[in-house]
Design an enzyme around this catalytic site. Structure first.
Site, short mmCIF file in Angstrom:
data_model
loop_
_atom_site.label_atom_id
_atom_site.label_comp_id
_atom_site.label_asym_id
_atom_site.label_seq_id
_atom_site.Cartn_x
_atom_site.Cartn_y
_atom_site.Cartn_z
N ASP A 174 0.83 -1.21 0.00
CA ASP A 174 0.00 0.00 0.00
C ASP A 174 0.86 1.26 0.00
O ASP A 174 2.09 1.19 0.04
CB ASP A 174 -0.92 -0.07 1.24
CG ASP A 174 -2.29 0.52 0.97
OD1 ASP A 174 -2.43 1.32 0.02
OD2 ASP A 174 -3.23 0.20 1.72
N ASP A 229 -10.30 3.44 -3.37
CA ASP A 229 -10.95 2.21 -2.89
C ASP A 229 -12.38 2.05 -3.39
O ASP A 229 -13.15 3.01 -3.47
CB ASP A 229 -11.00 2.22 -1.36
CG ASP A 229 -9.61 2.00 -0.76
OD1 ASP A 229 -8.63 2.00 -1.52
OD2 ASP A 229 -9.54 1.85 0.47
C1 GLA Z 1 -6.02 1.20 1.58
C2 GLA Z 1 -6.16 0.19 0.45
C3 GLA Z 1 -7.26 -0.78 0.81
C4 GLA Z 1 -6.93 -1.47 2.12
C5 GLA Z 1 -6.73 -0.45 3.21
C6 GLA Z 1 -6.22 -1.08 4.48
O1 GLA Z 1 -7.15 2.01 1.69
O2 GLA Z 1 -6.43 0.83 -0.77
O3 GLA Z 1 -7.43 -1.72 -0.23
O4 GLA Z 1 -5.79 -2.25 1.93
O5 GLA Z 1 -5.78 0.54 2.82
O6 GLA Z 1 -5.93 -0.17 5.47
#
Ligand code: GLA
Length: 418
Positions: A174, A229
């Protein structure tokens, strides 16, 4: 160039080919065909095996469970992946997202939550592998993950070595707390650390399309997020489809655009909306990471996630990301994904709140005039032979598409298979 120079060049080339052949024979497996007993030392310059010739498939904890992760959930999910037929359908990676990690030791080693993962990650990975699945974890390139857990900044090598030791096969990386870093450089450094660790590990790049990964991520990771997301809503799915569709050129065997994990089965959308979500992910050759509770799936959810005909479109070895070939101003789109056997996957998408009649002509999907066999991939039945002669008012293939839904078909030119 004179004839003599040409001849000289040809014989030089012939000698070179001969030399290569001799060297190859000397280095290749001996007469007994034995493999070397010890794996060659990891060398970042060595050719790397293609880890994702087709889009990765599996399960990830985040969409449903957030930070509520632990070894019981993972073991039960592993069992469910086998019992429900998910593994047989191709879902093989079981990935724990954020929140498994709590600290680093004095030696810099990452520490898994000792309460939630009391048996340790190695034992858990062994359990997952014992089920015939592959095991995945999550980290972040900043000092902290998105949930404030320790990230990998400054620890690429030690983390990669730890994952290899535990038996990790997939790492999602990430980008929280990392915006002042150079994404390409950092992900490349992480990839090199994985290579030095000597275990093939899929690298899932998750910087949400902030740094144009479609321009550089192939060869660094096997999949890269293209958007922010996903949420469990139709609006989110439609928005992501639009954003992800812009990078079709970048996808192909070995590296895939990732429009984020699936929400199918999480309750925020209707059956038709989830079918459309799944169909479009397949048409776009997206990684298929289920994000629902696999231990408690309804028959409807199973009928989507386990639809082998739609999965076959996603996993087609040609690896083309489908594109919109007809855009109808009133909310209808026709999507086309060419497949390795010469057939075409076609999805009629309806983003409006009422039923829409849609049609396609063979010329719009690269099929010559004449008969073609059409199969409905959700009804699981043939829709017969349709003949588009190419003349303006002749038959065209027409369907009624439900509100917020799709009709998805596969079309074989000619009468194949009938
Ligand atoms: C980010 C990523 C998500 C998830 C969260 C976890 O938002 O894009 O897919 O992995 O972090 O904290």
């Amino acid at each position: 160039m004179t004839t003599r120079t040409i001849l000289r060049e040809i014989s030089a080339a012939a000698i070179a080919v001969l030399l290569i052949a001799v060297v190859f024979a000397a280095c290749g497996p001996g007469k007994a065909g034995k493999e070397p007993a010890v794996a060659a030392p990891a060398n970042p310059a060595a050719p790397v095996p293609v880890l994702a010739p087709v889009p990765p498939m599996g399960f990830n904890t985040w969409n449903k469970f957030g930070c509520e992760v632990g070894e019981t959930l993972i073991r039960q999910t592993a069992d469910a992946m086998v019992e429900t037929g998910m593994l047989d359908a191709g879902y093989k990676y079981l990935v724990i997202d954020d929140c498994w990690q709590v600290d680093r030791g004095a030696d810099g080693r990452i520490i898994a939550d000792p309460k939630r993962f009391a048996g340790g990650m190695k034992a858990l990975a062994d359990y997952v592998h014992g089920k015939g699945l592959l095991f995945g974890l999550y980290t972040d390139l900043g000092p902290k993950t998105c949930q404030g857990r320790p990230g990998s900044a400054g620890f690429h090598d030690i983390d990669a070595a730890t994952y290899a030791e535990w038996g990790v096969d997939y790492i999602k990386v990430d980008w929280c707390d990392a915006d002042d870093l150079d994404a390409r450089k950092e992900y490349t450094s992480f990839r090199d650390a994985l290579r030095r660790a000597g275990r093939p590990i899929v690298l899932s790049i998750c910087e949400w399309g902030r740094n144009d990964p479609w321009n550089w991520a192939k060869g660094v990771g096997q999949l890269w997020r293209t958007t922010a997301d996903i949420g469990d809503s139709w609006e989110s799915v439609v928005w992501i489809i639009g954003a992800n569709s812009r990078h079709a050129d970048a996808a192909g065997p070995g590296g895939w655009n990732d429009p984020d994990m699936l929400e199918v089965g999480n309750g925020g959308m209707t059956f038709d909306e989830y079918k459309a979500h799944f169909s479009l992910w397949a048409i776009m050759a997206a990684p298929l990471m289920a994000g629902n509770d696999l231990r408690a799936m309804t028959e409807e959810t199973k009928s989507i996630l386990l639809n082998k005909e739609v999965i076959a479109v996603d996993q087609d070895p040609l690896g083309a990301q489908g594109r919109v070939v007809v855009e109808r101003g009133y909310g209808g789109q026709v999507w086309l994904k060419p497949l390795a056997d010469g057939s075409k996957a076609v999805a009629f998408l309806n983003t409006t709140a009422r039923e829409l009649a849609q049609y396609v002509r063979w010329s719009q999907i690269g099929i010559p005039p004449g008969p073609a066999r059409v199969r409905d991939l959700w009804a699981h039945e043939d829709r017969g032979i349709h003949t588009d002669t190419g003349k303006k008012y002749d038959e065209r293939f027409e369907v009624k598409v439900p509100a917020h839904g799709v009709v998805m078909v596969r079309i074989w030119p000619g009468q194949a298979g009938v």
